[in-house]
Design an enzyme around this catalytic site. Structure first.
Site, PDB file in Angstrom:
ATOM      1  N   LYS A  41       0.842  -1.204   0.000  1.00 44.84           N
ATOM      2  CA  LYS A  41       0.000   0.000   0.000  1.00 44.84           C
ATOM      3  C   LYS A  41       0.875   1.251   0.000  1.00 44.84           C
ATOM      4  CE  LYS A  41      -0.186  -0.563   4.968  1.00 44.84           C
ATOM      5  NZ  LYS A  41      -0.871  -1.273   6.054  1.00 44.84           N
ATOM      6  N   TYR A 251      15.426  30.482   6.981  1.00 47.03           N
ATOM      7  CA  TYR A 251      14.239  31.097   7.584  1.00 47.03           C
ATOM      8  C   TYR A 251      14.421  31.260   9.086  1.00 47.03           C
ATOM      9  CZ  TYR A 251      11.472  30.558   3.326  1.00 47.03           C
ATOM     10  OH  TYR A 251      10.984  30.659   2.055  1.00 47.03           O
TER      11      TYR A 251
HETATM   12  C1  LIG Z   1      -0.011  -2.155   6.674  1.00 45.72           C
HETATM   13  C2  LIG Z   1      -0.533  -3.459   7.073  1.00 45.72           C
HETATM   14  C3  LIG Z   1       0.342  -4.546   7.220  1.00 45.72           C
HETATM   15  C4  LIG Z   1       1.848  -4.409   7.178  1.00 45.72           C
HETATM   16  O1  LIG Z   1       2.293  -3.943   8.417  1.00 45.72           O
HETATM   17  P1  LIG Z   1       3.840  -3.657   8.748  1.00 45.72           P
HETATM   18  O2  LIG Z   1       3.819  -3.212  10.159  1.00 45.72           O
HETATM   19  O3  LIG Z   1       4.255  -2.549   7.833  1.00 45.72           O
HETATM   20  O4  LIG Z   1       4.584  -4.885   8.507  1.00 45.72           O
HETATM   21  C5  LIG Z   1      -0.229  -5.777   7.478  1.00 45.72           C
HETATM   22  N1  LIG Z   1      -1.571  -5.932   7.604  1.00 45.72           N
HETATM   23  C6  LIG Z   1      -2.420  -4.900   7.500  1.00 45.72           C
HETATM   24  C7  LIG Z   1      -3.880  -5.116   7.671  1.00 45.72           C
HETATM   25  C8  LIG Z   1      -1.932  -3.622   7.256  1.00 45.72           C
HETATM   26  O5  LIG Z   1      -2.781  -2.590   7.164  1.00 45.72           O
END
Ligand SMILES: *Cc1c(COP(=O)(O)O)cnc(C)c1O
Length: 348
Positions: A41, A251
């Protein structure tokens, strides 16, 4: 009219594909008899899905998780639709029709989503069961509902809230998940994220879902020796100038030179994910030389002290140290934020 190609960018992300593949293989091995999938994702945590997915697929990954429906398209060029799960699930008929047209699996997160999916014709799906996080997911006591019974579940999922800590919630969620998985007819079961894999084989079930650790994150000490750094941001020096004693930089003039300082203006700023919290803490690198940040990080630029690297000139590249556990400790950002805020101006 023909538009010429843009000149090469002054920002690049070095992505170590061998380390990425090695991290997936390590997590797959640590998953024991379960196999490791991959959470990709948010454009593969900011690295670029188009770049990351072929590497993970060639390493052996088969099961891919995204959050949004809009993230599916990019994956379809590289992996079969039936191996893609969409974590946010179908909110309405349009989402469901899209999933069915492509053959992508929705993750059903509520009885409402179950109804939406079934009314559109249904088909293979995943089911998220909430075992204590109170984010998305069907509650265990809802599993007896006839709607849940009508789902064609490939993988029953649950998600750990505190796997990166030694929390009593971990064994509690494990026992609730074990019970809940037994109450549904699913082909496979999946609980562990990256940190969950380090909790041991009990947590692995049939499929694990690492994200962070694939990309070099170390959510638990157990993984420290075996997970390799994947991402290194690099930026070019745009200008070199000498700042005179008594003059200030940037800045709000937060840095005042107490001697003549040879300063490099570097092409990276908070719009690129190099956030303002690095001001006064960041140290860029060139070979063995430390190049401390001077003054505030601005949107497109940061200023560094070149005293230790007198050979550096305009156009030379410097490295932003991005070893995730160290960078997180230094900046106060999470390892997840360090990855997912990396902006669009890097060449990847
Ligand atoms: C993002 C996510 C993962 C991966 O988690 P990590 O901590 O990045 O390994 C796994 N399962 C779900 C449902 C997630 O949303």
């Amino acid at each position: 009219m023909h538009r010429p190609d843009a000149p090469p960018p002054t920002l690049r992300l070095r992505i170590d594909e061998e380390a990425l593949a090695s991290n997936w293989r390590t997590l797959d091995r640590l998953s024991g008899s379960a196999r490791a999938g991959a959470a990709v994702k948010a454009d593969a945590y900011g690295l670029s899905a188009a770049k990351v997915i072929p590497v993970l697929r060639d390493a052996g990954a088969n099961d891919f998780f995204v959050a949004h429906w809009g993230e599916v398209g990019e994956l379809l060029d590289h992996v079969p639709a039936s191996r893609i799960s969409v974590l946010h699930g179908p909110a309405n008929a349009q989402d469901s029709a899209y999933a069915r047209a492509l053959g992508v699996r929705p993750v059903i997160n509520s009885l409402h989503q179950a109804k939406v999916w079934i009314e559109c014709g249904g088909g293979p799906c995943d089911l998220m069961i909430d075992t204590g996080m109170n984010r998305l997911g069907v509650r265990p006591e809802e599993l007896g509902d006839p709607l849940a019974g009508r789902l064609e579940i490939e993988t029953a999922l649950s998600h750990l809230a505190s796997a990166d800590e030694d929390s009593a919630l971990n064994p509690l969620q494990l026992s609730r998940a074990t019970q809940a998985f037994a109450a549904v007819s699913a082909k496979e079961r999946s609980l562990a994220n990256s940190a969950g894999i380090a909790l041991g084989k009990d947590y692995a079930f049939d499929l694990t879902r690492p994200g962070l650790a694939l990309y070099g994150g170390v959510p638990r000490g157990e993984l420290a020796g075996s997970i390799r750094q994947v991402v290194t941001p690099e930026a070019a020096i745009l200008q070199v100038r000498t700042v005179q004693p008594g003059e200030t930089i940037g800045y709000n003039a937060t840095f005042t030179a107490d001697r003549p300082v040879r300063a490099g203006i570097v092409s990276i700023g908070y719009a690129d994910g190099f956030l303002r919290c690095w001001s006064g803490k960041g140290v860029l690198r060139a070979g063995e030389a430390d190049l401390p940040l001077l003054g505030r990080v601005s949107m497109d630029m940061a200023v560094i002290d070149l005293s230790q690297a007198p050979h550096l000139r305009e156009g030379d590249w410097v490295e932003i140290p991005w070893h995730l556990p160290e960078a997180a400790a230094r900046s106060g950002l999470s390892q997840y934020e360090l990855l997912t805020t990396l902006g669009h101006r890097f060449s990847r």
